[in-house]
Design a protein around this motif. Structure first.
Motif, PDB file in Angstrom:
ATOM      1  N   ALA A   1       0.838  -1.206   0.000  1.00 36.18           N
ATOM      2  CA  ALA A   1       0.000   0.000   0.000  1.00 36.18           C
ATOM      3  C   ALA A   1       0.865   1.245   0.000  1.00 36.18           C
ATOM      4  O   ALA A   1       0.565   2.231  -0.692  1.00 36.18           O
ATOM      5  CB  ALA A   1      -0.934  -0.010   1.199  1.00 36.18           C
ATOM      6  N   GLN A   2       1.941   1.217   0.751  1.00 36.12           N
ATOM      7  CA  GLN A   2       2.847   2.354   0.796  1.00 36.12           C
ATOM      8  C   GLN A   2       3.603   2.498  -0.522  1.00 36.12           C
ATOM      9  O   GLN A   2       3.738   3.602  -1.059  1.00 36.12           O
ATOM     10  CB  GLN A   2       3.837   2.209   1.947  1.00 36.12           C
ATOM     11  CG  GLN A   2       4.776   3.396   2.110  1.00 36.12           C
ATOM     12  CD  GLN A   2       5.682   3.256   3.323  1.00 36.12           C
ATOM     13  OE1 GLN A   2       5.754   2.198   3.938  1.00 36.12           O
ATOM     14  NE2 GLN A   2       6.373   4.320   3.671  1.00 36.12           N
ATOM     15  N   GLU A   3       4.080   1.375  -1.054  1.00 34.92           N
ATOM     16  CA  GLU A   3       4.837   1.415  -2.305  1.00 34.92           C
ATOM     17  C   GLU A   3       4.005   1.945  -3.461  1.00 34.92           C
ATOM     18  O   GLU A   3       4.484   2.725  -4.295  1.00 34.92           O
ATOM     19  CB  GLU A   3       5.330   0.006  -2.656  1.00 34.92           C
ATOM     20  CG  GLU A   3       6.447  -0.519  -1.778  1.00 34.92           C
ATOM     21  CD  GLU A   3       6.833  -1.943  -2.152  1.00 34.92           C
ATOM     22  OE1 GLU A   3       6.197  -2.508  -3.070  1.00 34.92           O
ATOM     23  OE2 GLU A   3       7.759  -2.494  -1.525  1.00 34.92           O
TER      24      GLU A   3
ATOM     25  N   ASN B   1       1.017   3.579  -3.148  1.00 36.42           N
ATOM     26  CA  ASN B   1       0.179   4.720  -2.747  1.00 36.42           C
ATOM     27  C   ASN B   1      -1.312   4.421  -2.964  1.00 36.42           C
ATOM     28  O   ASN B   1      -2.053   5.215  -3.548  1.00 36.42           O
ATOM     29  CB  ASN B   1       0.578   5.982  -3.507  1.00 36.42           C
ATOM     30  CG  ASN B   1      -0.034   7.240  -2.902  1.00 36.42           C
ATOM     31  OD1 ASN B   1      -0.264   7.303  -1.689  1.00 36.42           O
ATOM     32  ND2 ASN B   1      -0.294   8.233  -3.726  1.00 36.42           N
TER      33      ASN B   1
ATOM     34  N   LYS C   1      -5.052   3.897  -1.514  1.00 35.33           N
ATOM     35  CA  LYS C   1      -5.842   4.375  -0.383  1.00 35.33           C
ATOM     36  C   LYS C   1      -7.227   3.741  -0.313  1.00 35.33           C
ATOM     37  O   LYS C   1      -8.003   4.046   0.587  1.00 35.33           O
ATOM     38  CB  LYS C   1      -6.011   5.899  -0.474  1.00 35.33           C
ATOM     39  CG  LYS C   1      -4.694   6.669  -0.481  1.00 35.33           C
ATOM     40  CD  LYS C   1      -3.911   6.465   0.804  1.00 35.33           C
ATOM     41  CE  LYS C   1      -2.618   7.264   0.810  1.00 35.33           C
ATOM     42  NZ  LYS C   1      -1.813   7.019   2.028  1.00 35.33           N
TER      43      LYS C   1
ATOM     44  N   GLY D   1      -3.067   2.674   6.166  1.00 32.87           N
ATOM     45  CA  GLY D   1      -3.344   3.953   5.527  1.00 32.87           C
ATOM     46  C   GLY D   1      -4.517   3.963   4.575  1.00 32.87           C
ATOM     47  O   GLY D   1      -4.750   4.955   3.876  1.00 32.87           O
TER      48      GLY D   1
END
Length: 217
Positions: A144-146, A148, A150, A172
């Motif tokens: 999810a961070q890599e 982005n 949401k 997130g």
């Protein structure tokens, strides 16, 4: 952000907008260029007031005695719904329902792009299902961070739904499309849209039973 997106609008009105889109796209395919709110109401068995109020949410203004440009109206509705730009989404739970959602082509038209799926089954992790990579659920936060991302679709069994939702939120995720048959408890700043298939089935069954009783009279 536009003023339209900063206000809260009636949910029933928002739910009707995709119905309008479907009809408008059909007209566009038939090379029709202009449509009135009256015709939309007649074709979809709604009231003219309903349609005019719904369309007014999008900020479009019709031309008296002429109506709306279909292309312009489609654009306004798509922009209002946020469907004018791709929305990257994860899917969690690649069972029968999750796999069916991965295969649904209609999401492409609404710019919903399921970029990856997650599961805890060793048989599924590391495979590609309907063109999407399937990752270990433990890697959700990192991915999810890599990427982005949401927004996420929740299609796990009911007993795991809240735990999985908590994991999504910690990673997130700001919006959850919940297909698990349970009510989720989330912070106020997280948006949840529930799709309870059993509730829809209950409504269908009750209405059929009511109609059968009317026919017996």
């Amino acid at each position: 952000m536009s003023e339209n997106n900063e206000r809260a609008y009636p949910v029933p009105s928002i739910r009707r907008l995709p119905l309008y889109l479907s009809f408008l796209r059909q007209l566009r395919d038939e090379k029709v260029e202009v449509v009135s709110s009256t015709r939309i109401a007649e074709e979809l068995r709604l009231t003219g007031i309903q349609v005019r109020k719904d369309l007014a949410m999008t900020g479009i203004v019709g031309r008296p005695k002429i109506g709306h440009s279909i292309n312009e109206l489609i654009g306004h509705i798509e922009c209002f719904l946020g469907w004018n730009e791709p929305r990257l989404t994860f899917l969690v739970g690649v069972g029968h329902l999750g796999t069916a959602l991965l295969g649904y082509k209609g999401f492409e038209q609404e710019n919903l792009n399921i970029v990856a799926s997650f599961d805890n089954s060793p048989e599924k992790i590391g495979t590609t299902i309907l063109g999407r990579p399937t990752y270990d659920l433990k890697d959700f936060a990192k991915k999810a961070q890599e990427m982005n991302v949401k927004c996420a679709i929740l299609a796990v069994p009911a007993m795991y739904a809240q735990e999985t939702a908590n994991m999504m939120i910690e990673a997130g995720i700001q919006g959850i499309w919940n297909f698990a048959p349970v009510q989720l408890f989330v912070p106020e700043d997280v948006v949840v849209e529930n799709v309870f298939l059993s509730s829809s089935l209950a409504a269908l069954s009750q209405r059929m039973a009511f109609q059968a009783r009317k026919n017996e009279i």
